[in-house]
Design a protein around this motif. Structure first.
Motif, short mmCIF file in Angstrom:
data_model
loop_
_atom_site.label_atom_id
_atom_site.label_comp_id
_atom_site.label_asym_id
_atom_site.label_seq_id
_atom_site.Cartn_x
_atom_site.Cartn_y
_atom_site.Cartn_z
N LEU A 12 0.57 -1.17 -0.30
CA LEU A 12 -0.09 -0.35 0.03
C LEU A 12 1.14 1.18 -0.09
O LEU A 12 0.83 2.45 -0.68
CB LEU A 12 -1.46 0.01 1.04
CG LEU A 12 -1.67 1.69 1.18
CD1 LEU A 12 -2.91 1.46 0.22
CD2 LEU A 12 -2.61 1.59 3.19
N ARG A 13 1.62 1.30 0.85
CA ARG A 13 2.65 2.05 0.69
C ARG A 13 3.49 2.58 -0.75
O ARG A 13 3.62 3.50 -0.64
CB ARG A 13 3.55 2.03 2.03
CG ARG A 13 3.91 2.12 3.38
CD ARG A 13 3.82 2.03 4.50
NE ARG A 13 3.76 2.51 5.82
CZ ARG A 13 2.93 3.90 6.08
NH1 ARG A 13 3.56 4.61 5.35
NH2 ARG A 13 2.83 3.78 7.41
N VAL A 14 4.38 1.38 -0.83
CA VAL A 14 4.92 1.61 -2.15
C VAL A 14 3.94 1.89 -3.81
O VAL A 14 4.12 2.77 -4.25
CB VAL A 14 5.62 0.32 -2.68
CG1 VAL A 14 6.21 0.08 -3.94
CG2 VAL A 14 6.26 -0.16 -1.98
N GLY A 15 2.15 1.36 -3.40
CA GLY A 15 1.19 1.67 -4.31
C GLY A 15 1.27 4.04 -4.35
O GLY A 15 1.19 3.86 -5.15
N VAL A 16 1.45 4.17 -3.52
CA VAL A 16 1.73 5.95 -2.49
C VAL A 16 2.58 6.41 -3.60
O VAL A 16 2.40 7.51 -4.11
CB VAL A 16 1.34 5.69 -1.68
CG1 VAL A 16 1.52 7.23 -0.81
CG2 VAL A 16 0.26 5.58 -0.87
N GLU A 17 3.93 6.00 -2.88
CA GLU A 17 5.16 6.47 -3.45
C GLU A 17 5.49 6.12 -5.00
O GLU A 17 5.80 6.78 -5.69
CB GLU A 17 6.23 5.12 -2.87
CG GLU A 17 6.18 5.90 -0.90
CD GLU A 17 6.92 6.72 -0.85
OE1 GLU A 17 7.09 8.18 -1.63
OE2 GLU A 17 6.30 7.38 0.51
N MET A 18 4.72 5.22 -5.81
CA MET A 18 5.03 5.29 -7.18
C MET A 18 3.69 5.81 -7.95
O MET A 18 4.07 6.13 -9.39
CB MET A 18 5.12 3.45 -7.42
CG MET A 18 5.66 2.83 -7.27
SD MET A 18 5.19 0.97 -7.80
CE MET A 18 5.05 0.85 -9.13
#
Length: 520
Positions: A425-431
């Motif tokens: 979930l956090r990577v999705g935001v960062e991407m």
């Protein structure tokens, strides 16, 4: 695509089961998500317990010789088996088949429901024979020690203490073994030990710190099982679920002498502000630990052997990625650290990769500097960022970046989730910074045991469009993260298609992370 992912079979196979052999794969007909699922399946399939046991343990029926790597042991109906961990059921099934009439008795402690799960999936090779000499205890639901796993630990201890110098104890160990082998030293109770472990985990303690405390409070951990079995020979076959494969940390090292002191425990408890609130029983055990008249356990009668690890799973995923036409690179096998910082690293790395693979203007210097600082902060000794960036600059066509390990999550709120779903979930935001390019991008994080945190999912996959997809469905990502509720978020997003729902896999070598990039 959604229906395809939901009916994907469990991963307890030695070869991919959905898409066939690599030669039959057609990357042009598979979505990026389907390819990510396939690579995760390849990774898990490479570390199934049966094949790993057979690679290191052989028995010569004519001579009665058991060989473990380059060591020989004489068998004469003198073998006892103890096992604990998420992969132990399948390990025990193969071990009993190989040992045949030489196996006298066995006791194993495995996760609640795993026998039914393997039977339901038709995985007969993961189940014991009908007239097995091995007694099975199921317990530790959601990886938490309970009365069932305590009963198993007592049975294992009783069996070990009854052995003689003519006997051989074969010990099967895998991830989850700590929760499945609880034997607190009186007057510490199981509830007290569990509460302390939970409080440490909530505060973000590492697996190494958790196991240091567990060993100090346990009869069997920290070499205790080896001491109980003396003078019998002990052979431990270990499937590692810990970064770096340290023998004394995996399942809290029941057959490895512990080199941790009471002072180490007190430092950990002080670090997480728990020292002053300890129950009297725990203080009592810690106060007398360094003067234990039994002394440190002698482990000269023990052979400890690692039979599988995260690096084996990643190597197979790399091979499968290359069969799909990707240029694949393993970044690190020792990923750890806080999920928030790790997510930032993966997000920046994906952006750096797209910059180098496309005609985009280069990354801002401050972002590249941040990427380098994150590598240092996360302490990834096997990741050479300069080499990774050179690999990306030379790459032509689709790229797959792989990593494995076990990051940590500081739990907040009362939601449902696990480190893999929260990381995704956090990577999705960062991407989100990767949108607008002519490259597809996807990040996947999955636990090889098939169970992430307090959920039935193994993990999740995301794309750069996650933030906008969430907004369109009225989902507040920040609110879900603040409540440690990543599972609920993914359940609500697009009907849950982003979740990896594999069921229990029958193995456990930590987590698999992958970034897939291919031109649109």
């Amino acid at each position: 695509m959604a229906s395809t992912l939901r009916v994907l079979p469990g991963f307890a196979r030695t070869r991919p089961v959905l898409w066939g052999s690599p030669a039959s794969w057609s990357s042009s007909s598979m979505t990026l998500a389907e390819q990510a699922w396939q690579l995760f399946e390849c990774a898990v399939g490479a570390v199934m317990p049966g094949p790993m046991i057979r690679r290191v343990l052989t028995v010569d029926a004519e001579t009665g010789q058991m060989k473990v790597r380059d060591r020989n042991f004489q068998l004469h109906h003198n073998v006892y088996l103890a096992g604990f961990g998420k992969a132990v059921l399948g390990m025990a099934a193969v071990a009993e088949e190989l040992l045949s009439e030489h196996l006298v008795q066995g006791v194993i402690s495995v996760p609640k429901g795993i026998q039914a799960a393997m039977e339901s999936a038709g995985l007969k090779e993961m189940l014991l024979m009908p007239q097995s000499h091995i007694q099975v205890f199921e317990g530790a639901k959601n990886n938490l020690p309970d009365k069932d796993s305590l009963q198993a630990a007592v049975a294992i201890r009783d069996m070990a203490e009854g052995l003689s110098a003519d006997d051989l104890l074969l010990v099967l160990i895998s991830g989850g073994g700590s929760a499945l082998l609880p034997a607190p030293i009186p007057p510490v109770t199981l509830d007290e030990k569990h509460l302390l472990t939970k409080m440490l985990a909530v505060r973000g303690a590492t697996i190494q710190e958790l196991n240091t405390i567990r060993k100090a409070l346990s009869h069997l951990k920290g070499g205790g099982l080896a001491r109980a079995a003396y003078p019998a020979q002990v052979v431990s076959l270990i499937l590692s679920d810990v970064v770096g494969d340290p023998l004394d940390v995996i399942a809290s090292g029941p057959t490895v002498a512990s080199d941790h002191s009471v002072q180490d425990c007190l430092q950990i408890l002080t670090r997480y502000d728990l020292r002053e609130t300890l129950p009297r029983s725990i203080k009592t055990v810690l106060s007398r630990a360094d003067s234990d008249p039994r002394g440190p356990p002698c482990c000269g009668h023990v052979l400890n052997t690692i039979i599988g690890s995260n690096s084996v799973a990643l190597a197979e995923a790399q091979r499968c990625a290359e069969a799909l036409g990707y240029q694949a690179l393993i970044l690190s096998t020792v990923v750890q650290g806080a999920v928030g910082r790790l997510a930032r690293f993966y997000g920046l790395l994906a952006q750096a990769a797209i910059v180098r693979l496309s005609s985009w203007v280069g990354m801002a210097k401050e972002e590249e500097d941040e990427l380098r600082k994150l590598v240092e902060e996360l302490q990834l000794p096997d990741l050479k960022l300069g080499d990774v960036l050179k690999f990306l600059e030379k790459a032509r066509g689709p790229v797959c970046l792989l990593a494995g390990g076990e990051p940590t999550v500081k739990i907040q709120g009362s939601g449902k989730g696990g480190r893999n779903q929260e990381l995704a979930l956090r990577v999705g935001v960062e991407m989100s910074g990767c949108t607008g390019s002519n490259w597809e991008a996807l990040f996947l994080s999955g636990g090889t045991d098939g169970q992430d945190g307090n959920t039935e999912a193994a993990g999740a996959w995301v794309t750069p469009g996650l933030a906008s997809e969430a907004a369109s469905e009225g989902l507040d990502v920040a609110a879900f993260l603040a409540n440690s509720d990543s599972n609920t978020f993914f359940q609500r997003l697009q009907g849950g298609i982003h979740l990896l729902s594999t069921g229990l896999t029958g193995t456990n070598v930590m987590d698999i992370h992958l970034i897939l990039l291919r031109p649109c």
